[in-house]
Every structure is written in C-alpha cells, then in structure tokens.
Design a protein around this motif. Structure first.
Motif, PDB file in Angstrom:
ATOM      1  N   LYS A   1       0.850  -1.193   0.000  1.00  0.00           N
ATOM      2  CA  LYS A   1       0.000   0.000   0.000  1.00  0.00           C
ATOM      3  C   LYS A   1       0.884   1.242   0.000  1.00  0.00           C
ATOM      4  CE  LYS A   1      -3.246  -2.451   2.911  1.00  0.00           C
ATOM      5  NZ  LYS A   1      -4.641  -2.242   3.151  1.00  0.00           N
TER       6      LYS A   1
ATOM      7  N   CYS B   1      -0.586   3.329   5.460  1.00  0.00           N
ATOM      8  CA  CYS B   1      -1.602   2.626   6.228  1.00  0.00           C
ATOM      9  C   CYS B   1      -1.710   3.254   7.620  1.00  0.00           C
ATOM     10  CB  CYS B   1      -1.223   1.152   6.337  1.00  0.00           C
ATOM     11  SG  CYS B   1      -2.561   0.080   6.880  1.00  0.00           S
ATOM     12  N   TYR B   2      -2.932   3.369   8.108  1.00  0.00           N
ATOM     13  CA  TYR B   2      -3.135   3.902   9.454  1.00  0.00           C
ATOM     14  C   TYR B   2      -2.960   2.802  10.492  1.00  0.00           C
ATOM     15  CZ  TYR B   2      -4.790   8.228   7.445  1.00  0.00           C
ATOM     16  OH  TYR B   2      -4.856   9.414   6.764  1.00  0.00           O
ATOM     17  N   HIS B   3      -2.475   3.197  11.653  1.00  0.00           N
ATOM     18  CA  HIS B   3      -2.234   2.276  12.762  1.00  0.00           C
ATOM     19  C   HIS B   3      -3.475   1.439  13.031  1.00  0.00           C
ATOM     20  CE1 HIS B   3      -1.971   1.070  17.013  1.00  0.00           C
ATOM     21  NE2 HIS B   3      -0.674   1.034  16.820  1.00  0.00           N
ATOM     22  N   GLY B   4      -4.636   2.065  13.107  1.00  0.00           N
ATOM     23  CA  GLY B   4      -5.879   1.345  13.390  1.00  0.00           C
ATOM     24  C   GLY B   4      -6.217   0.311  12.337  1.00  0.00           C
ATOM     25  N   ASP B   5      -5.951   0.632  11.073  1.00  0.00           N
ATOM     26  CA  ASP B   5      -6.208  -0.317   9.986  1.00  0.00           C
ATOM     27  C   ASP B   5      -5.303  -1.530  10.100  1.00  0.00           C
ATOM     28  OD1 ASP B   5      -8.093   1.457   9.019  1.00  0.00           O
ATOM     29  OD2 ASP B   5      -6.752   2.316   7.510  1.00  0.00           O
ATOM     30  N   MET B   6      -4.032  -1.294  10.452  1.00  0.00           N
ATOM     31  CA  MET B   6      -3.096  -2.408  10.614  1.00  0.00           C
ATOM     32  C   MET B   6      -3.522  -3.307  11.765  1.00  0.00           C
ATOM     33  SD  MET B   6       0.751  -1.061   9.882  1.00  0.00           S
ATOM     34  CE  MET B   6       0.619   0.600  10.514  1.00  0.00           C
TER      35      MET B   6
ATOM     36  N   GLU C   1      -6.420  -3.987  12.674  1.00  0.00           N
ATOM     37  CA  GLU C   1      -7.531  -4.836  12.240  1.00  0.00           C
ATOM     38  C   GLU C   1      -7.054  -5.972  11.340  1.00  0.00           C
ATOM     39  OE1 GLU C   1     -10.559  -2.390  10.480  1.00  0.00           O
ATOM     40  OE2 GLU C   1     -10.737  -1.158  12.279  1.00  0.00           O
ATOM     41  N   GLU C   2      -5.965  -5.770  10.617  1.00  0.00           N
ATOM     42  CA  GLU C   2      -5.474  -6.770   9.669  1.00  0.00           C
ATOM     43  C   GLU C   2      -4.506  -7.766  10.289  1.00  0.00           C
ATOM     44  OE1 GLU C   2      -4.555  -5.866   5.646  1.00  0.00           O
ATOM     45  OE2 GLU C   2      -5.497  -3.887   5.784  1.00  0.00           O
TER      46      GLU C   2
ATOM     47  N   LYS D   1      -3.096  -3.797  19.810  1.00  0.00           N
ATOM     48  CA  LYS D   1      -2.614  -2.490  19.340  1.00  0.00           C
ATOM     49  C   LYS D   1      -1.323  -2.081  20.039  1.00  0.00           C
ATOM     50  CE  LYS D   1      -6.868  -0.404  17.682  1.00  0.00           C
ATOM     51  NZ  LYS D   1      -7.787   0.725  17.794  1.00  0.00           N
TER      52      LYS D   1
ATOM     53  N   ASN E   1      -4.841  10.348  14.444  1.00  0.00           N
ATOM     54  CA  ASN E   1      -4.391   9.285  13.539  1.00  0.00           C
ATOM     55  C   ASN E   1      -2.874   9.254  13.397  1.00  0.00           C
ATOM     56  OD1 ASN E   1      -7.069   8.544  12.813  1.00  0.00           O
ATOM     57  ND2 ASN E   1      -7.166  10.321  11.480  1.00  0.00           N
TER      58      ASN E   1
ATOM     59  N   LYS F   1      -0.274   7.580  10.631  1.00  0.00           N
ATOM     60  CA  LYS F   1      -0.180   6.909   9.335  1.00  0.00           C
ATOM     61  C   LYS F   1       1.272   6.501   9.107  1.00  0.00           C
ATOM     62  CE  LYS F   1      -0.513   9.555   5.708  1.00  0.00           C
ATOM     63  NZ  LYS F   1      -1.013  10.401   4.620  1.00  0.00           N
TER      64      LYS F   1
END
Length: 101
Positions: free
Chosen positions: A39, A42-47, A49-50, A55, A79, A81
């Motif tokens: 990508k 990527c945002y910390h929160g998105d990572m 989730e994946e 966290k 945020n 990133k």
C-alpha cells in the motif's frame, strides 16, 4: 598499536546491515513490512484490524521498524499513518543481499 574496539572494528555498512536485520527478526515485523509495501500508506488502526496482535504490541513493533529507519510515520492526532521509507528499504535490500550472496 591501538587495540580495536567493537565500535571501530566493524564498518558503518556492517552496523547498518545488522540494524536492518535486527528490525526484521520478528515475523510480525515482516508482516507489517509486507502490508505497508503493498500500500502507499496505512493507518495504525487499519493495521491493528489486519494483523492478529494487540494495538500495544503493534505499536512496539512499529517503533522498532521506525527506529531502524525502514518505515516512517505521519502523526496527525488522533491518527498515525505509516509507510515504507523507500530510500532505506532499498538500501536494506542491497545490504542484506550482499550478505546473502
């Protein structure tokens, strides 16, 4: 004759290679780099989730990668990133390839 110490016995290239290798020495960090490399950023929160980790654990691994210079972060509260530091990522590939040839 002066006795060699750890600091002046190894080249800067060897020290940098070891720094990159240490940052890569955990499967979660490899997964993070693979995710970020696929990508633009990527945002910390998105990572979080994946990847199957807490966290707080993710933050520790991101810090290791950032300290090694392999990733960079843009902190704009609330945020954070992250993206690959392309210059250092390319350098790490070159240096690690030299060792593995």
């Amino acid at each position: 004759m002066a006795r060699a110490t750890k600091n002046n016995y190894f080249t800067e290239e060897q020290k940098l290679t070891a720094r990159f290798a240490k940052a890569l020495a955990h499967p979660v960090r490899i997964a993070i780099l693979e995710l970020l490399n696929s990508k633009a950023c990527c945002y910390h929160g998105d990572m979080a989730e994946e990847l199957p980790i807490a966290k707080s654990t993710l933050s520790q691994h991101l810090k290791e990668l950032k300290d090694a210079g392999l990733i960079q972060g843009d902190i704009t509260p609330p945020n954070v990133k992250y993206c690959i530091n392309r210059e250092n990522f390319k350098l790490a590939k070159v240096l690690l390839n030299k060792v593995l040839e």
